[in-house]
Design a protein around this motif. Sequence first.
Motif, PDB file in Angstrom:
ATOM      1  N   ALA A  62     -38.117   9.886 -11.677  1.00  0.00           N
ATOM      2  CA  ALA A  62     -39.452  10.495 -11.555  1.00  0.00           C
ATOM      3  C   ALA A  62     -39.975  10.936 -12.917  1.00  0.00           C
ATOM      4  CB  ALA A  62     -39.364  11.693 -10.612  1.00  0.00           C
ATOM      5  N   GLY A  63     -41.204  10.524 -13.223  1.00  0.00           N
ATOM      6  CA  GLY A  63     -41.867  10.970 -14.448  1.00  0.00           C
ATOM      7  C   GLY A  63     -41.274  10.405 -15.725  1.00  0.00           C
ATOM      8  N   ALA A  64     -40.506   9.318 -15.621  1.00  0.00           N
ATOM      9  CA  ALA A  64     -39.815   8.773 -16.802  1.00  0.00           C
ATOM     10  C   ALA A  64     -40.799   8.451 -17.919  1.00  0.00           C
ATOM     11  CB  ALA A  64     -39.043   7.527 -16.403  1.00  0.00           C
ATOM     12  N   VAL A  65     -40.370   8.697 -19.162  1.00  0.00           N
ATOM     13  CA  VAL A  65     -41.167   8.348 -20.341  1.00  0.00           C
ATOM     14  C   VAL A  65     -40.547   7.089 -20.953  1.00  0.00           C
ATOM     15  CG1 VAL A  65     -41.954   9.152 -22.599  1.00  0.00           C
ATOM     16  CG2 VAL A  65     -41.659  10.799 -20.737  1.00  0.00           C
ATOM     17  N   VAL A  66     -41.327   6.013 -20.990  1.00  0.00           N
ATOM     18  CA  VAL A  66     -40.827   4.722 -21.479  1.00  0.00           C
ATOM     19  C   VAL A  66     -41.889   4.098 -22.372  1.00  0.00           C
ATOM     20  CG1 VAL A  66     -40.101   2.383 -20.801  1.00  0.00           C
ATOM     21  CG2 VAL A  66     -39.513   4.324 -19.352  1.00  0.00           C
TER      22      VAL A  66
ATOM     23  N   GLY B 110     -41.343  14.901 -19.708  1.00  0.00           N
ATOM     24  CA  GLY B 110     -41.476  16.034 -20.622  1.00  0.00           C
ATOM     25  C   GLY B 110     -40.839  15.812 -21.981  1.00  0.00           C
ATOM     26  N   TYR B 111     -40.069  14.724 -22.145  1.00  0.00           N
ATOM     27  CA  TYR B 111     -39.437  14.429 -23.433  1.00  0.00           C
ATOM     28  C   TYR B 111     -40.508  14.108 -24.463  1.00  0.00           C
ATOM     29  CZ  TYR B 111     -36.358  12.167 -26.842  1.00  0.00           C
ATOM     30  OH  TYR B 111     -35.678  11.828 -27.992  1.00  0.00           O
ATOM     31  N   PRO B 112     -40.437  14.536 -25.724  1.00  0.00           N
ATOM     32  CA  PRO B 112     -39.300  15.230 -26.330  1.00  0.00           C
ATOM     33  C   PRO B 112     -39.414  16.759 -26.277  1.00  0.00           C
ATOM     34  CG  PRO B 112     -40.795  14.518 -28.049  1.00  0.00           C
ATOM     35  CD  PRO B 112     -41.402  14.089 -26.753  1.00  0.00           C
ATOM     36  N   GLY B 113     -40.532  17.295 -25.767  1.00  0.00           N
ATOM     37  CA  GLY B 113     -40.714  18.749 -25.810  1.00  0.00           C
ATOM     38  C   GLY B 113     -39.731  19.503 -24.941  1.00  0.00           C
ATOM     39  N   ALA B 114     -39.953  19.443 -23.618  1.00  0.00           N
ATOM     40  CA  ALA B 114     -39.083  20.183 -22.689  1.00  0.00           C
ATOM     41  C   ALA B 114     -38.689  19.227 -21.570  1.00  0.00           C
ATOM     42  CB  ALA B 114     -39.831  21.387 -22.127  1.00  0.00           C
TER      43      ALA B 114
ATOM     44  N   ARG C  84     -33.083  11.892 -23.633  1.00  0.00           N
ATOM     45  CA  ARG C  84     -32.973  10.442 -23.468  1.00  0.00           C
ATOM     46  C   ARG C  84     -31.939  10.217 -22.368  1.00  0.00           C
ATOM     47  NH1 ARG C  84     -32.396   7.823 -29.388  1.00  0.00           N
ATOM     48  NH2 ARG C  84     -30.914   9.522 -29.673  1.00  0.00           N
ATOM     49  N   VAL C  85     -32.337   9.541 -21.313  1.00  0.00           N
ATOM     50  CA  VAL C  85     -31.482   9.447 -20.125  1.00  0.00           C
ATOM     51  C   VAL C  85     -30.687   8.143 -20.117  1.00  0.00           C
ATOM     52  CG1 VAL C  85     -31.473   9.440 -17.594  1.00  0.00           C
ATOM     53  CG2 VAL C  85     -33.082  10.906 -18.827  1.00  0.00           C
ATOM     54  N   LEU C  86     -31.383   7.032 -20.358  1.00  0.00           N
ATOM     55  CA  LEU C  86     -30.743   5.714 -20.337  1.00  0.00           C
ATOM     56  C   LEU C  86     -31.256   4.885 -21.505  1.00  0.00           C
ATOM     57  CD1 LEU C  86     -31.388   4.919 -16.560  1.00  0.00           C
ATOM     58  CD2 LEU C  86     -29.145   5.478 -17.511  1.00  0.00           C
ATOM     59  N   CYS C  87     -30.497   3.861 -21.854  1.00  0.00           N
ATOM     60  CA  CYS C  87     -30.955   2.897 -22.857  1.00  0.00           C
ATOM     61  C   CYS C  87     -30.613   1.526 -22.286  1.00  0.00           C
ATOM     62  CB  CYS C  87     -30.223   3.154 -24.167  1.00  0.00           C
ATOM     63  SG  CYS C  87     -30.588   1.952 -25.452  1.00  0.00           S
TER      64      CYS C  87
END
Length: 442
Positions: A424-428, A353-357, A396-399
């Motif tokens: 789950a559902g990660a945006v990369v 859902g990043y960057p919206g929600a 942003r969860v991890l880098c």
Amino acid sequence: MRSLVLGGGAREHALAVAIARSPRVREVLALPGNAGIGAIARCLPGKADDVAHVVAVAKRERVDLVVVGPEAPLVAGIVDALAQAGVPAFGPSRAAAEMEGSKAFSKRFMKRHGVPTSDFEVFEGAASAEAAKAFVRSRGRPMVVKADGLAAGKGVVVAASVEETCAAIDDMLVGGAFGEAGRTIVVEERVTGLELSFHALCDGERFVPLAAARDHKRVFDGDRGPNTGGMGAFSSDELVSARLYQRIVDEVIAPTVRGLAADGRPFRGVLFAGLMLGEGGGDDAADAARPLSTLEFNVRFGDPETAVLLARLDADLVPYLDGAARGALGALAEAPPPVARDAAVAVVIAASGYPGAPRLGDPIGGLARAAAMPHVQVLHAGTALREGAIVSAGGRVLCVAARGADVDQACERAYAAVDCVELAGAVVRRDIAASARRRGGH
Ligand code: GLY
């Protein structure tokens, strides 16, 4: 020495790791930190921009050096307040932080001191909206509209038409889109080309330039979708030639550091220039003539740029931070920049859902396997510990950062580690540094 890192993102995790490695440092504290930082530092509760609280904590904990990560505390004057309390801090004073805190100040500064930047006008208050739109119509082309103050990275509209530019002006000046931050706006000419991030550690008079880096701001591959805080970055010597590097130092960094000192706002901390390189270049003569424009200044380390810059740092970071904070970089500013001749790539793993929600609270697996991979650092951005498990707690969860002999190798290592992580559902984004891999970086 006991050091306190303010903030709780991947930038602060990278800083905390570098500081903890220093033989000069006995203990690292973080406020508020995150689940990853908590593995190497003592995390303290509170908000990084709560000036009175931070000063009280720094005094209570007998901190020798505060390292400020985000811009908000700097613009709020945290370094001045710490100085008054006798606590040295890495970061600019409130007056010098205006370079990021006020876009109008920064553009006028650049014009006054001959730092290359696009043509612009400043407009203030709802009553100036008609004048601002008339200015755009007189130019007859789409322009960029920027809220003057801090707007969490969202206050810039790069319009695609004159109508869109005028709508952005109305949104900010009349509609109050960014509240007080958008009561004054900068309307400037659009420049095109390749964006570049350039950081220099400054002690008020002298500076140490670091490597160039490139951020990837759009959320989807191919630079599509909405802007984000940054989905990945890379740094390598191929990004700019020696000639361009020197031009950035001579035309942007040096006159800015000199100008701020001359204006009575000496800059101590890290000056981060967001640059636009026009098309062209390749050989020495072409690089000498290549258009170079300063889009903006930030007064803190970039995120995710910090991950790749510190990965390439071949020195103890603490003497640089401490020297800059005390106005005494001394011999460090005379020596060649402590940057290795290799490359680094960082890939952000964002929440569904990043960057919206962005969806928060999802469990994250595979962290230990990713972190165990050679030449890889798994930096936490938005994470928290819940009942002994690490869960997502931010957009942003991890880098995931990796170092390699060249961009190709760094990229392969970074993505191999990214593929170990389960969220789950990660945006990369899958194309970080692809431009350098395809075209040799220029
Ligand atoms: N990566 C851009 C920033 O930190 O503002």
